[in-house]
Design an enzyme around this catalytic site. Sequence first.
Site, mmCIF file in Angstrom:
data_model
loop_
_atom_site.group_PDB
_atom_site.id
_atom_site.type_symbol
_atom_site.label_atom_id
_atom_site.label_comp_id
_atom_site.label_asym_id
_atom_site.label_seq_id
_atom_site.Cartn_x
_atom_site.Cartn_y
_atom_site.Cartn_z
ATOM 1 N N LYS A 106 84.072 56.308 53.691
ATOM 2 C CA LYS A 106 84.778 55.268 54.499
ATOM 3 C C LYS A 106 86.400 55.632 54.237
ATOM 4 C CE LYS A 106 84.478 51.548 57.242
ATOM 5 N NZ LYS A 106 83.311 51.066 57.920
ATOM 6 N N GLY A 219 86.595 36.988 66.585
ATOM 7 C CA GLY A 219 86.851 38.330 66.841
ATOM 8 C C GLY A 219 86.543 38.747 67.973
ATOM 9 N N GLY A 221 87.164 41.611 69.900
ATOM 10 C CA GLY A 221 87.563 43.168 69.973
ATOM 11 C C GLY A 221 86.555 43.956 70.624
ATOM 12 N N ASN A 222 86.573 45.226 70.402
ATOM 13 C CA ASN A 222 85.193 46.023 70.973
ATOM 14 C C ASN A 222 83.811 45.467 70.702
ATOM 15 O OD1 ASN A 222 83.179 48.093 70.416
ATOM 16 N ND2 ASN A 222 84.598 49.404 71.636
ATOM 17 N N ALA A 223 83.585 45.313 69.319
ATOM 18 C CA ALA A 223 82.147 44.887 69.078
ATOM 19 C C ALA A 223 81.904 43.447 69.508
ATOM 20 C CB ALA A 223 81.863 44.808 67.479
ATOM 21 N N GLY A 224 82.869 42.545 69.232
ATOM 22 C CA GLY A 224 82.799 41.252 69.629
ATOM 23 C C GLY A 224 82.457 40.786 71.193
HETATM 24 N N1 GLU Z 1 83.079 52.150 61.414
HETATM 25 C C1 GLU Z 1 81.682 51.981 61.992
HETATM 26 C C2 GLU Z 1 80.844 51.168 60.948
HETATM 27 O O1 GLU Z 1 81.454 50.708 60.048
HETATM 28 C C3 GLU Z 1 81.056 53.237 62.633
HETATM 29 C C4 GLU Z 1 80.860 54.169 61.427
HETATM 30 C C5 GLU Z 1 80.413 55.379 62.262
HETATM 31 O O2 GLU Z 1 80.005 55.499 63.176
HETATM 32 O O3 GLU Z 1 80.096 56.577 61.517
HETATM 33 O O4 GLU Z 1 79.694 51.229 61.004
#
Ligand code: GLU
Length: 417
Positions: A106, A219, A221-224
């Site tokens: 990350k 939230g 946003g995209n995922a929500g």
């Molecule tokens: N940031 C996203 C997660 O937390 C996607 C990570 C990715 O696709 O490598 O799962």
Amino acid sequence: MSESINPFEVALKQLETAAKYLDLDSGYHQILANPKRVLTVSLPVKMDDGSIRVFTGFRSQHNDARGPCKGGIRYHPGVTIDEVKALSMWMTWKCAIADIPYGGGKGGIICDPKHMSVGETERLTRRYAYMISDIIGPLTDIPAPDVYTGGKEMAWIMDTYSIVKGNFVQPEVITGKPLPLGGSLGRNEATGRGLAFTVREAAKKLHINMHDATVSVQGFGNAGQFASKLVQDQGATVIAASDSKGAVFNREGISVDALVKHKQETGSVASFPGSKSISNDELLEMDCTILIPAALENQITDSNAKNIKAKLVAEAANGPTTPEADDILYKNEIMVIPDILANGGGVTVSYFEWLQNLRREYWTEEEVNNRLDKNITKAFLDVYDTHQKFNIDMRKAGNVLAINRVVEAMKLRGIWP
Ligand code: GLU
């Protein structure tokens, strides 16, 4: 994020609990408690007004026993080294649960992208990409989008990396790219789509009829947004949604398409026509069937967990529930589909994107979505079986399953030298 709760301490506590169920050797426990490598970088950026500002960024590579490190990069004023370390550990578990050949990584930069111009964001992104270019790579560590980053930033990182590492295009160094640069169809919706598949499977186990289900989403946003749309397509009624600027409620139901349009036009879900404005606490404690936390960490804690009324909590965000809250929810017979399972659709389609890039071949959206469904449904059932076998909540089950898979790989590889 609640300032007082350190996400890395939460991650360590979760590891410790899972280690007990697995009777994990203390050496392996110690290896997993520490990321393999954490890089801190100092990033000077020329701002539009001519001044120089120095930002701080991180990249944490938690574990690569099962494959290259994988995980997003977030831009947020609240980023800390411990947050990035925790998120990288959760990525290791997430990839192991999804059973894709990656470890966990990350990245993050302490910045406020909402108050930066496109030019400033590009210069910051390119400097960061350059500074981490020696530790990332198509076979070592493959970044992706996360909070407040997206295709635009991924394109700049791919370009910068490609130029400094041989000056030939290397799309497989990063995922979540725009389609013309080798992005995958279905990647943008993947986190929400994967979440909706896990909700569908959980609803079967809990005997929830999706046509009677109501949903509250923290939230938007995209995922929500995609998660809301797709659970609505399964028959559920979204009754509440929020973003950083406000929360809205309508017991009769909110059209997700109309709310997305309203947010595009006004910048927020606030003052959505026909809805009542509510507080963040009211949204989380809403009398509903399914609660989808899709914002940041530490939203469901020991102080509000006892008030949660949903039957199912599906975590689109990473780390929204603390271990103390988990115990309260479990006691109250509320099922949590943990982040590392519920939002694993994003990294799963990132894996598909990487495969397509490596093979220089491209799949149809239908193929991507079908593979995602198959993959995440299996992951859900694996975690559910572990939850039943050990008689533990779904998060502990996910961690036990994931840690076992990672330790298996580490044991087979051995400790060298
Ligand atoms: N940031 C996203 C997660 O937390 C996607 C990570 C990715 O696709 O490598 O799962």
